[in-house]
Design a protein around this motif. Sequence first.
Motif, PDB file in Angstrom:
ATOM      1  N   TRP A   2       0.856  -1.180   0.000  1.00  0.00           N
ATOM      2  CA  TRP A   2       0.000   0.000   0.000  1.00  0.00           C
ATOM      3  C   TRP A   2       0.893   1.232   0.000  1.00  0.00           C
ATOM      4  N   VAL A  14      -1.356   1.243  -6.425  1.00  0.00           N
ATOM      5  CA  VAL A  14      -0.586   0.039  -6.726  1.00  0.00           C
ATOM      6  C   VAL A  14      -1.387  -0.812  -7.701  1.00  0.00           C
ATOM      7  N   HIS A  15      -0.749  -1.226  -8.801  1.00  0.00           N
ATOM      8  CA  HIS A  15      -1.411  -2.079  -9.776  1.00  0.00           C
ATOM      9  C   HIS A  15      -1.408  -3.531  -9.298  1.00  0.00           C
ATOM     10  N   GLN A  16      -2.465  -4.221  -9.600  1.00  0.00           N
ATOM     11  CA  GLN A  16      -2.527  -5.638  -9.252  1.00  0.00           C
ATOM     12  C   GLN A  16      -1.549  -6.428 -10.107  1.00  0.00           C
ATOM     13  N   ARG A  17      -0.860  -7.372  -9.464  1.00  0.00           N
ATOM     14  CA  ARG A  17       0.107  -8.208 -10.184  1.00  0.00           C
ATOM     15  C   ARG A  17      -0.576  -9.469 -10.715  1.00  0.00           C
ATOM     16  N   PRO A  18      -0.255  -9.858 -11.968  1.00  0.00           N
ATOM     17  CA  PRO A  18      -0.862 -11.085 -12.500  1.00  0.00           C
ATOM     18  C   PRO A  18      -0.421 -12.335 -11.756  1.00  0.00           C
ATOM     19  N   ASP A  19       0.802 -12.302 -11.186  1.00  0.00           N
ATOM     20  CA  ASP A  19       1.281 -13.423 -10.374  1.00  0.00           C
ATOM     21  C   ASP A  19       2.273 -12.885  -9.362  1.00  0.00           C
ATOM     22  N   LEU A  24       6.226  -5.282  -8.767  1.00  0.00           N
ATOM     23  CA  LEU A  24       5.163  -4.420  -8.265  1.00  0.00           C
ATOM     24  C   LEU A  24       5.224  -3.076  -8.994  1.00  0.00           C
TER      25      LEU A  24
END
Length: 275
Positions: A2, A14-19, A24
């Motif tokens: 955060w 913060v962008h969501q990570r695909p995995d 980040l």
Amino acid sequence: MWVRCSDPDVVCGVHQRPDAAAPLEVSLKYRCGASPAVGCFLVLVYADPYLHDLREIWEVTVHSLRRIDMHALVGQTSNATLLLPSHPKASHGLVQAFTSSPAELRVSPDVPFALSAGATAQELRLALRPTEPGRKQYVVHVVESRSHSLLASYLVAAVNRQPAVTKSFSLAVPAALGTNRKVSLANPYSYDMAFSLHTDAPQLLSFRMTTLPIPAGETRYIGLKFAPHAEGSPSAATLRVYVNNADDKNEECMEIEVLYTSTGAGDGEGGAPPV
């Protein structure tokens, strides 16, 4: 993770990570001031949503610049102009412009000049001669000579391309000795021309004469001097020779594929390579 920012006007997230293995990504949206304003704020990175576990603190400094777009060819000079508005801090002194890469981007006038507070905008001329292709950014600063205060800043965003290759050939060069070669150059015009010679690899290739005058309709030879290869081991290199006219515009671009060998001797006054 955060993030929070010390400046409430900055939007951060913060962008969501695909995995879990992906890096980040943190996004920042900041409203820049007028050039040459400088803004500074802190970004705090937390490991929990309650903002108890502080992991990192980033200091972000934003320099506001006016943007100028240029398109240029490697090995020749491309020109542009920018307008420097009057400034109250320059009313009692001289100002001077500087570039972040003086070997590639020159500004004129390149000496201190007067800029009156009530005068119209001063025109500055830019001359860009890139040394390699690709996108590149240059910075131009205008400062007051006495106080060294910054008056204006410009970002020159350039797209640099190689000129079209008009001749190409390959040759072997003894790595430990180097060699000399000659290649023909014709003047196709009905008037005398003086061609200037440049290369993208001055550490490997030089010229017997950097300016070659050729009478109308005649042919002369460019003297090429290949330096010994610094590593002393067989390798290859691609060199380019730029032949420009009196306006520093490209007339020909020669591409030379050089193979450095561990045996053999220089050719002294070798003949022209195949073209």
